[in-house]
Design a protein around this motif. Structure first.
Motif, PDB file in Angstrom:
ATOM      1  N   LYS A  46       8.678   5.913  -9.193  1.00 59.77           N
ATOM      2  CA  LYS A  46       8.414   6.996  -8.432  1.00 59.77           C
ATOM      3  C   LYS A  46       9.584   7.735  -8.268  1.00 59.77           C
ATOM      4  CE  LYS A  46       6.719   8.819  -3.907  1.00 59.77           C
ATOM      5  NZ  LYS A  46       6.307   8.407  -2.528  1.00 59.77           N
ATOM      6  N   ARG A  47      10.698   7.067  -7.902  1.00 63.76           N
ATOM      7  CA  ARG A  47      11.960   7.643  -7.739  1.00 63.76           C
ATOM      8  C   ARG A  47      12.394   8.296  -8.966  1.00 63.76           C
ATOM      9  NH1 ARG A  47      14.744   3.037  -3.814  1.00 63.76           N
ATOM     10  NH2 ARG A  47      13.226   3.363  -2.247  1.00 63.76           N
ATOM     11  N   ALA A  48      12.464   7.616 -10.193  1.00 65.13           N
ATOM     12  CA  ALA A  48      12.841   7.995 -11.548  1.00 65.13           C
ATOM     13  C   ALA A  48      11.983   9.414 -11.778  1.00 65.13           C
ATOM     14  CB  ALA A  48      12.626   7.066 -12.429  1.00 65.13           C
ATOM     15  N   ALA A  49      10.953   9.341 -11.430  1.00 65.94           N
ATOM     16  CA  ALA A  49       9.900  10.610 -11.714  1.00 65.94           C
ATOM     17  C   ALA A  49      10.331  12.097 -11.005  1.00 65.94           C
ATOM     18  CB  ALA A  49       8.512  10.064 -11.597  1.00 65.94           C
ATOM     19  N   VAL A  50      10.545  11.735  -9.639  1.00 65.69           N
ATOM     20  CA  VAL A  50      11.166  12.750  -8.964  1.00 65.69           C
ATOM     21  C   VAL A  50      12.570  13.103  -9.588  1.00 65.69           C
ATOM     22  CG1 VAL A  50      11.809  13.450  -6.730  1.00 65.69           C
ATOM     23  CG2 VAL A  50       9.985  11.955  -6.950  1.00 65.69           C
ATOM     24  N   LYS A 100       0.876  -1.268   0.002  1.00 65.87           N
ATOM     25  CA  LYS A 100      -0.115   0.166  -0.036  1.00 65.87           C
ATOM     26  C   LYS A 100       0.882   1.390  -0.055  1.00 65.87           C
ATOM     27  CE  LYS A 100      -3.729  -2.228   2.483  1.00 65.87           C
ATOM     28  NZ  LYS A 100      -4.764  -2.048   3.460  1.00 65.87           N
ATOM     29  N   GLN A 101       2.210   0.978  -0.061  1.00 68.32           N
ATOM     30  CA  GLN A 101       3.060   2.111  -0.131  1.00 68.32           C
ATOM     31  C   GLN A 101       4.044   2.341  -1.250  1.00 68.32           C
ATOM     32  OE1 GLN A 101       6.943   2.030   1.161  1.00 68.32           O
ATOM     33  NE2 GLN A 101       6.235  -0.026   0.448  1.00 68.32           N
ATOM     34  N   THR A 102       4.678   3.173  -1.587  1.00 63.95           N
ATOM     35  CA  THR A 102       5.516   3.196  -2.553  1.00 63.95           C
ATOM     36  C   THR A 102       6.861   3.823  -2.393  1.00 63.95           C
ATOM     37  OG1 THR A 102       4.680   5.441  -3.556  1.00 63.95           O
ATOM     38  CG2 THR A 102       4.090   3.306  -4.302  1.00 63.95           C
ATOM     39  N   ARG A 103       7.262   3.845  -0.919  1.00 65.37           N
ATOM     40  CA  ARG A 103       8.348   4.323  -0.156  1.00 65.37           C
ATOM     41  C   ARG A 103       9.769   3.620  -0.374  1.00 65.37           C
ATOM     42  NH1 ARG A 103       8.809   7.111   5.873  1.00 65.37           N
ATOM     43  NH2 ARG A 103       7.358   8.595   4.798  1.00 65.37           N
ATOM     44  N   TYR A 104       9.397   2.232   0.118  1.00 61.32           N
ATOM     45  CA  TYR A 104      10.426   1.274   0.110  1.00 61.32           C
ATOM     46  C   TYR A 104      10.118  -0.150  -0.596  1.00 61.32           C
ATOM     47  CZ  TYR A 104      12.037   4.354   4.008  1.00 61.32           C
ATOM     48  OH  TYR A 104      12.259   5.453   4.777  1.00 61.32           O
ATOM     49  N   THR A 105      11.050  -0.716  -1.217  1.00 64.85           N
ATOM     50  CA  THR A 105      10.946  -2.053  -1.485  1.00 64.85           C
ATOM     51  C   THR A 105      10.884  -3.212  -0.288  1.00 64.85           C
ATOM     52  OG1 THR A 105      13.309  -2.524  -1.813  1.00 64.85           O
ATOM     53  CG2 THR A 105      12.237  -1.433  -3.648  1.00 64.85           C
ATOM     54  N   TYR A 106      10.640  -4.517  -0.322  1.00 70.22           N
ATOM     55  CA  TYR A 106      10.655  -5.521   0.375  1.00 70.22           C
ATOM     56  C   TYR A 106      12.188  -5.434   0.883  1.00 70.22           C
ATOM     57  CZ  TYR A 106      10.030  -9.645   3.288  1.00 70.22           C
ATOM     58  OH  TYR A 106       9.769 -10.578   3.968  1.00 70.22           O
ATOM     59  N   LYS A 164      11.393 -13.836  -1.348  1.00 65.89           N
ATOM     60  CA  LYS A 164      10.175 -12.883  -1.300  1.00 65.89           C
ATOM     61  C   LYS A 164       9.941 -12.144  -2.367  1.00 65.89           C
ATOM     62  CE  LYS A 164       6.552 -11.510   1.111  1.00 65.89           C
ATOM     63  NZ  LYS A 164       5.549 -12.360   1.608  1.00 65.89           N
ATOM     64  N   GLU A 165      11.103 -11.732  -2.997  1.00 70.44           N
ATOM     65  CA  GLU A 165      11.122 -10.702  -3.976  1.00 70.44           C
ATOM     66  C   GLU A 165      10.901 -11.296  -5.314  1.00 70.44           C
ATOM     67  OE1 GLU A 165      14.667  -7.897  -4.036  1.00 70.44           O
ATOM     68  OE2 GLU A 165      13.200  -6.389  -2.781  1.00 70.44           O
ATOM     69  N   ARG A 166      10.553 -12.910  -5.396  1.00 77.70           N
ATOM     70  CA  ARG A 166      10.512 -13.471  -6.516  1.00 77.70           C
ATOM     71  C   ARG A 166       8.831 -13.439  -6.778  1.00 77.70           C
ATOM     72  NH1 ARG A 166      14.325 -17.201  -8.282  1.00 77.70           N
ATOM     73  NH2 ARG A 166      16.252 -17.327  -6.720  1.00 77.70           N
ATOM     74  N   GLU A 167       8.166 -12.861  -5.556  1.00 80.60           N
ATOM     75  CA  GLU A 167       6.847 -13.038  -5.851  1.00 80.60           C
ATOM     76  C   GLU A 167       6.204 -11.831  -6.747  1.00 80.60           C
ATOM     77  OE1 GLU A 167       4.994 -12.398  -1.950  1.00 80.60           O
ATOM     78  OE2 GLU A 167       5.593 -14.227  -1.341  1.00 80.60           O
ATOM     79  N   PRO A 168       5.412 -12.090  -7.488  1.00 81.64           N
ATOM     80  CA  PRO A 168       4.852 -11.048  -8.332  1.00 81.64           C
ATOM     81  C   PRO A 168       4.407  -9.744  -7.874  1.00 81.64           C
ATOM     82  CG  PRO A 168       3.778 -13.150  -8.929  1.00 81.64           C
ATOM     83  CD  PRO A 168       4.497 -13.251  -7.779  1.00 81.64           C
ATOM     84  N   ALA A 169       3.712  -9.767  -6.597  1.00 80.43           N
ATOM     85  CA  ALA A 169       3.453  -8.456  -5.892  1.00 80.43           C
ATOM     86  C   ALA A 169       4.622  -7.680  -5.483  1.00 80.43           C
ATOM     87  CB  ALA A 169       2.643  -8.987  -4.567  1.00 80.43           C
ATOM     88  N   MET A 170       5.683  -8.461  -4.963  1.00 83.18           N
ATOM     89  CA  MET A 170       6.790  -7.608  -4.689  1.00 83.18           C
ATOM     90  C   MET A 170       7.705  -7.047  -5.832  1.00 83.18           C
ATOM     91  SD  MET A 170       6.958  -7.729  -1.273  1.00 83.18           S
ATOM     92  CE  MET A 170       5.066  -7.798  -1.412  1.00 83.18           C
ATOM     93  N   LYS A 171       7.485  -7.783  -6.854  1.00 87.19           N
ATOM     94  CA  LYS A 171       8.391  -7.271  -8.287  1.00 87.19           C
ATOM     95  C   LYS A 171       7.635  -6.129  -8.438  1.00 87.19           C
ATOM     96  CE  LYS A 171      10.004 -11.815 -10.127  1.00 87.19           C
ATOM     97  NZ  LYS A 171       9.769 -12.790 -11.384  1.00 87.19           N
ATOM     98  N   ALA A 172       6.244  -6.084  -8.400  1.00 86.83           N
ATOM     99  CA  ALA A 172       5.248  -4.739  -8.783  1.00 86.83           C
ATOM    100  C   ALA A 172       5.552  -3.640  -8.110  1.00 86.83           C
ATOM    101  CB  ALA A 172       3.813  -5.235  -8.707  1.00 86.83           C
ATOM    102  N   LEU A 173       5.815  -4.103  -6.669  1.00 91.59           N
ATOM    103  CA  LEU A 173       6.150  -3.114  -5.848  1.00 91.59           C
ATOM    104  C   LEU A 173       7.432  -2.171  -6.199  1.00 91.59           C
ATOM    105  CD1 LEU A 173       5.790  -1.222  -3.136  1.00 91.59           C
ATOM    106  CD2 LEU A 173       6.757  -3.224  -1.794  1.00 91.59           C
ATOM    107  N   ARG A 174       8.438  -2.949  -6.436  1.00 96.18           N
ATOM    108  CA  ARG A 174       9.688  -2.599  -6.655  1.00 96.18           C
ATOM    109  C   ARG A 174       9.516  -1.668  -7.943  1.00 96.18           C
ATOM    110  NH1 ARG A 174      15.239  -3.075  -6.062  1.00 96.18           N
ATOM    111  NH2 ARG A 174      14.795  -4.731  -4.375  1.00 96.18           N
ATOM    112  N   LYS A 175       8.838  -2.198  -8.932  1.00 97.36           N
ATOM    113  CA  LYS A 175       8.618  -1.276 -10.209  1.00 97.36           C
ATOM    114  C   LYS A 175       8.023  -0.055  -9.759  1.00 97.36           C
ATOM    115  CE  LYS A 175       8.137  -5.218 -13.455  1.00 97.36           C
ATOM    116  NZ  LYS A 175       7.555  -5.736 -14.568  1.00 97.36           N
TER     117      LYS A 175
END
Length: 356
Positions: free
Chosen positions: A318-322, A224-230, A302-313
């Motif tokens: 967000k960081r690239a846009a900033v 639910k956040q876009t601040r940090y990856t897992y 954990k980062e093999r999960e689709p949800a964690m891959k999507a979160l990383r993206k």
């Protein structure tokens, strides 16, 4: 507040930190190298199994003027087997003869009494048959296997299966290193050693669970956040519990070091050697594995999960846009919907070395 306490507070708040997760492949390489060394030591030298596992006799004598070297020579001559002799704090000797037939023990005891110039009645003899030793070994392996299974089941229920797998790998890592050290130094493996191994596995698991509990709390509603990856939150969890792990490990190692170097080395107490070496090596290996092996391995799984891959993206986008807009870098670490004032305060905190 002490310097260590101040550092612990800064690590917990995220003001300072070390990238344990980012450098995990370095730690994996170090662990693989150490593990291979331990396995080679086991293959080449093997373990020096005590009489409890392969049968034999232990003779304990009263105080005698005969030296350890002379007693070793006399014991080997009387028995026809290799003997291990230790001087006790009372001035007596502990003579261990592996592979000695229990039927021949009485004759050996009589010859030892004459050679050491003590009465036969004053020599205490403990005899272990090879079949009994085999039963003890089987029970030790069974106990270790049951422990591992229960650990995996508990962690899978309390946390998740990935953490259970990572903890199991860390425990096997600690066990392999400790047993490899025994092969290298040639210390005897006795029931005391098995007790020590089970004890250090418990300590290792404790450190690992502390980090896992922090990680579980940090990653609640992570998508639910876009601040940090897992992986970044896992790194924060390690840093936040680092000083606690160091403190508990050092406090545990100090008395164990006393047992090993004073009790075993100075007083020559055999059983203390058996237990204290496994505790000393295992505690150090357990603290290492909980930080450098278990949690980074959870990240990899954990980062093999689709949800964690999507979160990383999303986080990277967000960081690239900033960065593309030339905005405040702190905005990339801001929660969705945070006001400019909160973001500005974060920038000020970071500029003064007090990162949020």
């Amino acid at each position: 507040m002490s310097k260590l306490g101040d550092l612990g507070a800064k690590l917990y708040r995220g003001e300072v930190g070390y990238d344990f997760v980012g450098k995990r492949f370095v730690w994996y390489g170090v662990s693989i190298l150490i593990t291979i060394t331990a396995i080679v030591a086991l293959a080449v030298q093997g373990l020096n199994m005590g009489i409890e596992f392969k049968g034999g006799a232990v003779f304990t004598t009263p105080k005698t003027a005969v030296s350890v070297a002379k007693a070793t020579e006399d014991a080997e001559k009387a028995s026809g087997h290799d003997a291990i002799v230790q001087e006790l704090g009372t001035g007596g000797l502990r003579i261990q003869i592996s592979g000695l037939d229990t039927d021949a023990a009485a004759d050996v005891k009589k010859e030892l009494a004459g050679a050491l110039k003590v009465t036969e009645a004053d020599i205490n003899a403990d005899l272990v048959g090879p079949s009994w030793g085999s039963q003890i070994a089987n029970k030790a392996w069974t106990g270790l296997g049951v422990f591992m299974v229960l650990v995996v089941i508990y962690l899978a229920i309390a946390f998740e299966w990935r953490m259970a797998v990572a903890a199991l790998v860390a425990l096997i890592h600690d066990l392999t290193i400790t047993v490899g050290i025994y092969a290298l130094v040639g210390f005897e493996v006795t029931p005391g050693t098995v007790i020590g191994l089970l004890t250090i596995l418990g300590y290792s698991l404790y450190d690992t669970v502390v980090v896992f509990d922090s990680l579980k709390e940090q990653t609640k509603d992570i998508t639910k956040q876009t601040r940090y990856t897992y992986g970044e939150l896992a790194n924060k969890s390690i840093n936040g519990t680092l000083v606690r792990s160091i403190n508990t490990t050092v406090v545990a190692l100090l008395p164990v070091a006393g047992l090993l170097f004073i009790g075993g080395g100075v007083l020559g107490a055999g059983m203390l050697n058996d237990i204290s070496l496994s505790l000393f090596v295992g505690l150090a290996a357990g603290a290492y594995s909980s930080i450098f092996i278990a949690t980074p391995l959870v990240v990899d799984l954990k980062e093999r999960e689709p949800a964690m891959k999507a979160l990383r993206k999303r986080v990277e986008a967000k960081r690239a846009a900033v960065a593309a807009k030339g905005g405040d870098p702190e905005e990339a670490y801001a929660e969705d919907g945070e006001t400019p004032e909160v973001i500005a305060q974060g920038r000020a905190d970071r500029a003064t070395g007090r990162r949020r």
